[in-house]
Design a protein around this motif. Structure first.
Motif, PDB file in Angstrom:
ATOM      1  N   VAL A   1      -6.799  -9.210  -6.516  1.00 19.69           N
ATOM      2  CA  VAL A   1      -5.603  -8.373  -6.458  1.00 19.69           C
ATOM      3  C   VAL A   1      -4.677  -8.904  -7.538  1.00 19.69           C
ATOM      4  O   VAL A   1      -4.219 -10.049  -7.477  1.00 19.69           O
ATOM      5  N   ARG A   2      -4.420  -8.094  -8.521  1.00 19.83           N
ATOM      6  CA  ARG A   2      -3.548  -8.498  -9.624  1.00 19.83           C
ATOM      7  C   ARG A   2      -2.093  -8.252  -9.256  1.00 19.83           C
ATOM      8  O   ARG A   2      -1.787  -7.341  -8.483  1.00 19.83           O
ATOM      9  N   PRO A   3      -1.175  -8.992  -9.820  1.00 20.97           N
ATOM     10  CA  PRO A   3       0.245  -8.790  -9.531  1.00 20.97           C
ATOM     11  C   PRO A   3       0.726  -7.375  -9.807  1.00 20.97           C
ATOM     12  O   PRO A   3       1.618  -6.869  -9.125  1.00 20.97           O
ATOM     13  N   GLU A   4       0.112  -6.712 -10.787  1.00 18.59           N
ATOM     14  CA  GLU A   4       0.513  -5.352 -11.132  1.00 18.59           C
ATOM     15  C   GLU A   4       0.289  -4.364  -9.989  1.00 18.59           C
ATOM     16  O   GLU A   4       0.883  -3.294  -9.958  1.00 18.59           O
ATOM     17  N   PHE A   5      -0.568  -4.710  -9.038  1.00 23.50           N
ATOM     18  CA  PHE A   5      -0.822  -3.847  -7.890  1.00 23.50           C
ATOM     19  C   PHE A   5       0.475  -3.537  -7.141  1.00 23.50           C
ATOM     20  O   PHE A   5       0.703  -2.427  -6.706  1.00 23.50           O
ATOM     21  N   PHE A   6       1.328  -4.532  -7.019  1.00 24.21           N
ATOM     22  CA  PHE A   6       2.544  -4.391  -6.230  1.00 24.21           C
ATOM     23  C   PHE A   6       3.666  -3.675  -6.977  1.00 24.21           C
ATOM     24  O   PHE A   6       4.575  -3.143  -6.359  1.00 24.21           O
ATOM     25  N   THR A   7       3.588  -3.657  -8.300  1.00 26.32           N
ATOM     26  CA  THR A   7       4.620  -2.972  -9.082  1.00 26.32           C
ATOM     27  C   THR A   7       4.139  -1.649  -9.653  1.00 26.32           C
ATOM     28  O   THR A   7       4.917  -0.945 -10.292  1.00 26.32           O
ATOM     29  N   ASP A   8       2.889  -1.319  -9.429  1.00 25.79           N
ATOM     30  CA  ASP A   8       2.344  -0.042  -9.889  1.00 25.79           C
ATOM     31  C   ASP A   8       3.103   1.088  -9.197  1.00 25.79           C
ATOM     32  O   ASP A   8       3.351   1.033  -7.997  1.00 25.79           O
ATOM     33  N   PRO A   9       3.509   2.117  -9.937  1.00 28.91           N
ATOM     34  CA  PRO A   9       4.287   3.200  -9.325  1.00 28.91           C
ATOM     35  C   PRO A   9       3.533   3.977  -8.245  1.00 28.91           C
ATOM     36  O   PRO A   9       4.160   4.611  -7.410  1.00 28.91           O
ATOM     37  N   VAL A  10       2.223   3.901  -8.234  1.00 24.30           N
ATOM     38  CA  VAL A  10       1.451   4.579  -7.189  1.00 24.30           C
ATOM     39  C   VAL A  10       1.208   3.637  -6.012  1.00 24.30           C
ATOM     40  O   VAL A  10       1.618   3.891  -4.887  1.00 24.30           O
ATOM     41  N   THR A  11       0.530   2.533  -6.268  1.00 22.25           N
ATOM     42  CA  THR A  11       0.172   1.638  -5.161  1.00 22.25           C
ATOM     43  C   THR A  11       1.389   0.938  -4.569  1.00 22.25           C
ATOM     44  O   THR A  11       1.403   0.622  -3.386  1.00 22.25           O
ATOM     45  N   GLY A  12       2.405   0.711  -5.356  1.00 21.25           N
ATOM     46  CA  GLY A  12       3.611   0.063  -4.852  1.00 21.25           C
ATOM     47  C   GLY A  12       4.359   0.881  -3.823  1.00 21.25           C
ATOM     48  O   GLY A  12       5.107   0.338  -3.009  1.00 21.25           O
ATOM     49  N   HIS A  13       4.140   2.201  -3.815  1.00 23.21           N
ATOM     50  CA  HIS A  13       4.824   3.074  -2.866  1.00 23.21           C
ATOM     51  C   HIS A  13       3.974   3.424  -1.646  1.00 23.21           C
ATOM     52  O   HIS A  13       4.427   4.141  -0.768  1.00 23.21           O
ATOM     53  N   LEU A  14       2.753   2.932  -1.595  1.00 28.26           N
ATOM     54  CA  LEU A  14       1.903   3.206  -0.442  1.00 28.26           C
ATOM     55  C   LEU A  14       2.347   2.365   0.751  1.00 28.26           C
ATOM     56  O   LEU A  14       2.884   1.266   0.584  1.00 28.26           O
ATOM     57  N   GLU A  15       2.098   2.873   1.946  1.00 27.50           N
ATOM     58  CA  GLU A  15       2.388   2.096   3.152  1.00 27.50           C
ATOM     59  C   GLU A  15       1.526   0.839   3.142  1.00 27.50           C
ATOM     60  O   GLU A  15       0.396   0.852   2.638  1.00 27.50           O
ATOM     61  N   PRO A  16       2.013  -0.265   3.705  1.00 25.78           N
ATOM     62  CA  PRO A  16       1.235  -1.512   3.708  1.00 25.78           C
ATOM     63  C   PRO A  16      -0.173  -1.363   4.288  1.00 25.78           C
ATOM     64  O   PRO A  16      -1.120  -1.931   3.748  1.00 25.78           O
ATOM     65  N   ALA A  17      -0.335  -0.606   5.358  1.00 28.36           N
ATOM     66  CA  ALA A  17      -1.676  -0.425   5.939  1.00 28.36           C
ATOM     67  C   ALA A  17      -2.598   0.303   4.972  1.00 28.36           C
ATOM     68  O   ALA A  17      -3.798   0.005   4.901  1.00 28.36           O
ATOM     69  N   VAL A  18      -2.067   1.234   4.212  1.00 23.69           N
ATOM     70  CA  VAL A  18      -2.869   1.955   3.212  1.00 23.69           C
ATOM     71  C   VAL A  18      -3.219   1.003   2.076  1.00 23.69           C
ATOM     72  O   VAL A  18      -4.348   1.003   1.575  1.00 23.69           O
ATOM     73  N   GLN A  19      -2.268   0.164   1.672  1.00 27.05           N
ATOM     74  CA  GLN A  19      -2.539  -0.808   0.611  1.00 27.05           C
ATOM     75  C   GLN A  19      -3.670  -1.753   1.012  1.00 27.05           C
ATOM     76  O   GLN A  19      -4.585  -2.001   0.222  1.00 27.05           O
ATOM     77  N   VAL A  20      -3.612  -2.270   2.234  1.00 25.61           N
ATOM     78  CA  VAL A  20      -4.648  -3.210   2.687  1.00 25.61           C
ATOM     79  C   VAL A  20      -6.000  -2.513   2.771  1.00 25.61           C
ATOM     80  O   VAL A  20      -7.029  -3.074   2.370  1.00 25.61           O
ATOM     81  N   THR A  21      -6.014  -1.292   3.267  1.00 25.65           N
ATOM     82  CA  THR A  21      -7.275  -0.547   3.341  1.00 25.65           C
ATOM     83  C   THR A  21      -7.817  -0.276   1.946  1.00 25.65           C
ATOM     84  O   THR A  21      -9.025  -0.397   1.708  1.00 25.65           O
ATOM     85  N   TYR A  22      -6.939   0.064   1.022  1.00 20.62           N
ATOM     86  CA  TYR A  22      -7.360   0.303  -0.361  1.00 20.62           C
ATOM     87  C   TYR A  22      -8.013  -0.948  -0.938  1.00 20.62           C
ATOM     88  O   TYR A  22      -9.110  -0.879  -1.518  1.00 20.62           O
ATOM     89  N   ILE A  23      -7.402  -2.087  -0.742  1.00 21.78           N
ATOM     90  CA  ILE A  23      -7.976  -3.345  -1.221  1.00 21.78           C
ATOM     91  C   ILE A  23      -9.311  -3.605  -0.523  1.00 21.78           C
ATOM     92  O   ILE A  23     -10.282  -4.032  -1.149  1.00 21.78           O
ATOM     93  N   GLY A  24      -9.376  -3.316   0.766  1.00 27.48           N
ATOM     94  CA  GLY A  24     -10.631  -3.468   1.502  1.00 27.48           C
ATOM     95  C   GLY A  24     -11.725  -2.572   0.951  1.00 27.48           C
ATOM     96  O   GLY A  24     -12.887  -2.974   0.866  1.00 27.48           O
ATOM     97  N   LEU A  25     -11.356  -1.365   0.561  1.00 25.15           N
ATOM     98  CA  LEU A  25     -12.347  -0.441  -0.023  1.00 25.15           C
ATOM     99  C   LEU A  25     -12.903  -0.989  -1.329  1.00 25.15           C
ATOM    100  O   LEU A  25     -14.062  -0.748  -1.660  1.00 25.15           O
ATOM    101  N   TRP A  26     -12.084  -1.725  -2.072  1.00 23.86           N
ATOM    102  CA  TRP A  26     -12.591  -2.356  -3.295  1.00 23.86           C
ATOM    103  C   TRP A  26     -13.755  -3.282  -2.944  1.00 23.86           C
ATOM    104  O   TRP A  26     -14.738  -3.354  -3.678  1.00 23.86           O
ATOM    105  N   CYS A  27     -13.607  -4.016  -1.848  1.00 22.92           N
ATOM    106  CA  CYS A  27     -14.638  -4.975  -1.435  1.00 22.92           C
ATOM    107  C   CYS A  27     -15.903  -4.274  -0.950  1.00 22.92           C
ATOM    108  O   CYS A  27     -17.001  -4.792  -1.101  1.00 22.92           O
TER     109      CYS A  27
END
Length: 135
Positions: A6-32
């Motif tokens: 997970v790169r630092p840019e993930f949290f400041t990205d205009p798309v992923t930065g605005h996602l709900e935390p549960a969606v963010q975690v699931t998105y990262i999980g989908l990467w795996c």
């Protein structure tokens, strides 16, 4: 499952930065869950069991479905009619080293999507115990 960064840019990205935390975690999980080209089987029961084994079946499947809808809505997940899904930006943002895996992509190209998990076999083994309410 694959190790991902997970790169630092993930949290400041205009798309992923605005996602709900549960969606963010699931998105990262989908990467795996995805192969190195970003392809995976869109099997909600299986994904839920892998990413959220300690949640009830209903809760984890609802969480994966909600996240999937949100991610499709912002263009970070593509779900195909054949049962495959693709994370279009995965290969761009991950430094893939070692043995590469393209099993999801190759299955999609051959249209060999895995059979859906049996609705009665939703248990997953975690450590020494079983989690889930399948029979």
């Amino acid at each position: 499952m694959r190790i991902r960064q997970v790169r630092p840019e993930f949290f400041t990205d205009p798309v992923t930065g605005h996602l709900e935390p549960a969606v963010q975690v699931t998105y990262i999980g989908l990467w795996c869950v995805a192969d190195d080209a970003g392809w995976l089987d869109w099997d909600v029961p299986q994904i839920g069991a892998v990413l959220y084994p300690y949640k009830s079946v209903r809760a984890r499947e609802a969480l994966v479905l909600r996240a999937g809808v949100a991610l499709v809505g912002v263009g970070r997940l593509l779900v195909m009619d054949c049962g495959c899904a693709r994370i279009p930006t995965l290969a761009v943002h991950q430094k893939i080293g070692g043995n590469k895996s393209f099993t999801g992509r190759d299955k999609h190209e051959r249209h060999e999507v895995q059979t859906r998990m049996d609705l009665y076999a939703r248990n997953v083994t975690v450590g020494n115990g079983r989690v889930g309410n399948g029979t």
